[in-house]
Enzyme design. Structure first.
Site, PDB file in Angstrom:
ATOM      1  NE  ARG A 235     -13.722  86.002  47.400  1.00 20.12           N
ATOM      2  CZ  ARG A 235     -12.933  86.028  48.366  1.00 20.12           C
ATOM      3  NH1 ARG A 235     -13.224  87.376  49.186  1.00 20.12           N
ATOM      4  NH2 ARG A 235     -11.824  85.352  48.874  1.00 20.12           N
ATOM      5  CB  CYS A 296     -12.945  82.717  54.601  1.00 20.64           C
ATOM      6  SG  CYS A 296     -11.329  82.582  55.609  1.00 20.64           S
ATOM      7  NE  ARG A 297      -7.380  83.671  48.068  1.00 21.26           N
ATOM      8  CZ  ARG A 297      -7.089  84.535  46.897  1.00 21.26           C
ATOM      9  NH1 ARG A 297      -7.833  85.280  46.509  1.00 21.26           N
ATOM     10  NH2 ARG A 297      -5.769  84.455  46.711  1.00 21.26           N
ATOM     11  CE  LYS A 298      -5.454  85.950  52.263  1.00 19.85           C
ATOM     12  NZ  LYS A 298      -4.687  86.610  51.623  1.00 19.85           N
ATOM     13  N   GLY A 299      -8.435  81.243  55.731  1.00 19.35           N
ATOM     14  CA  GLY A 299      -8.611  81.248  57.112  1.00 19.35           C
ATOM     15  C   GLY A 299      -8.546  82.493  57.776  1.00 19.35           C
ATOM     16  CB  VAL A 300      -8.046  85.862  56.773  1.00 18.64           C
ATOM     17  CG1 VAL A 300      -8.305  87.337  57.159  1.00 18.64           C
ATOM     18  CG2 VAL A 300      -6.549  85.639  56.572  1.00 18.64           C
ATOM     19  CB  THR A 301     -13.158  86.799  56.218  1.00 22.73           C
ATOM     20  OG1 THR A 301     -13.033  85.594  55.132  1.00 22.73           O
ATOM     21  CG2 THR A 301     -12.219  87.914  55.580  1.00 22.73           C
ATOM     22  CB  SER A 323     -10.080  78.324  54.501  1.00 23.33           C
ATOM     23  OG  SER A 323     -10.546  78.607  55.589  1.00 23.33           O
TER      24      SER A 323
END
Length: 345
Positions: A235, A296-301, A323
């Protein structure tokens, strides 16, 4: 090195007690060696002090089980199931109602976010966060333990751990190994939902722990912060699609280093040792003594990077909240790096 810090660390200053030549003056070689040893010792003791000051980021299933058994859950200790799964896979609330840690409340991250934002998982307002966690019986004096039921051991828990911290709450910990290891170790579970007495929580946003689109854009020129992306290599490179995404190509922000969050966890779902985590950062040439933004993609991982760095003694990693999802839709094309459009059909 300031005298105050050396005194605080219990370290003698370089000109006191080191190898001396006549008239009390150190020889060049011994002075250089002594200075190097002094700096190393100060750094080691400073790191020790940091670990002593930082609140424990992880608690074990054994510790939590003993706390549950001793009846310690209440205003002083609250447990939150913060599980979230992609639509159409698992139902987090349903699973909570069927089986959870005794006394745990369900933290619905879909309810505790900025619902007006066009982006995926943006922080709520201070008032919104305070009202939501207050309704779960959490005050500013509560020790909060968060966990989720992901098969990796931990997925959303570090995000909620960071949310508490970014809103000024330091006494928050992640259940190491998550709910899957709680079950494996045979600790008690219940289907009885908790109904805590509402509490008053005051949220104060710590702006040093999160970054906006504008700040990350400016950083491309200033390079004041290192930038680390926690998504999988495919990704990040743009060779694999973003899951469950429409109109979102994979790729990364120009200049970002890739450290997949799964690599911070053992095969059994526990956080790796501090030594292993530190070696991982060093291998990627990420300097934990310098400013760092995680994305990351949305601030989670990305919050897994913040947690890993915290365990290494660095508590100030900032999260780019929007992100890649926000970056892809807002940033100039030349700042987006991806092999997606170059792949073979």
């Amino acid at each position: 090195m300031p005298r105050e810090l050396l005194t605080q660390l219990g370290q003698r200053e370089p000109n006191q007690g080191w190898t001396q030549t006549s008239w009390g003056r150190a020889s060049p070689g011994s002075q250089e060696t002594a200075g190097r040893f002094a700096r190393q010792e100060v750094k080691r003791r400073a790191e020790t002090m940091v670990h002593q000051v930082l609140y424990r980021a992880l608690v074990s299933s054994k510790w939590l089980a003993e706390s549950v058994r001793a009846g310690k859950l209440g205003l002083g200790l609250r447990v939150l199931d913060v599980s979230w799964y992609s639509p159409g896979t698992r139902d987090a609330r349903k699973e909570y109602l069927e089986c959870h840690v005794p006394g745990a409340s369900f933290f619905d991250i879909e309810e505790c976010k900025d619902k007006s934002s066009p982006y995926e998982m943006m922080l709520p307002t201070e008032e919104g966060f305070a009202d939501y966690v207050g309704s779960l019986g959490i005050s500013n004096d509560t020790h909060v333990v968060v966990y989720d039921g992901d098969h990796l051991g931990s997925y959303y828990a570090p995000r909620v751990w960071w949310m508490f911290r970014v809103f000024g709450h330091r006494t928050v910990s992640v259940l190491n190994g998550g709910f899957q290891n709680w079950l494996k170790e045979g600790h008690p579970v219940t289907s009885e939902p908790s109904h805590p007495e509402p509490a008053v929580f005051k949220a104060t946003l710590d702006r040093s722990l999160f970054k906006t689109y504008e700040q990350v854009l400016e950083n491309l020129e200033s390079k004041r912060f290192q930038l680390v992306d926690s998504r999988s290599k495919g990704r990040y490179l743009g060779t694999e699609p973003e899951p469950d995404a429409i109109g979102l190509d994979p790729g990364h922000i120009r200049g970002a280093v890739n450290m997949p969050f799964m690599d911070f966890l053992t095969e059994d779902g526990f956080e790796k040792s501090t030594e292993m985590l530190r070696a991982m950062f060093e291998a990627k040439k990420v300097d934990l003594t310098k400013p760092l933004i995680a994305t990351c993609r949305k601030g989670v991982t990305a919050c897994h990077i913040a947690l890993a760095a915290y365990l290494c003694g660095k508590p100030d990693v900032a999260i780019y909240d929007g992100s890649w999802f926000e970056w892809f839709h807002r940033a100039p094309p030349e700042t987006r790096v991806s092999q997606w459009k170059d792949r073979k059909p």
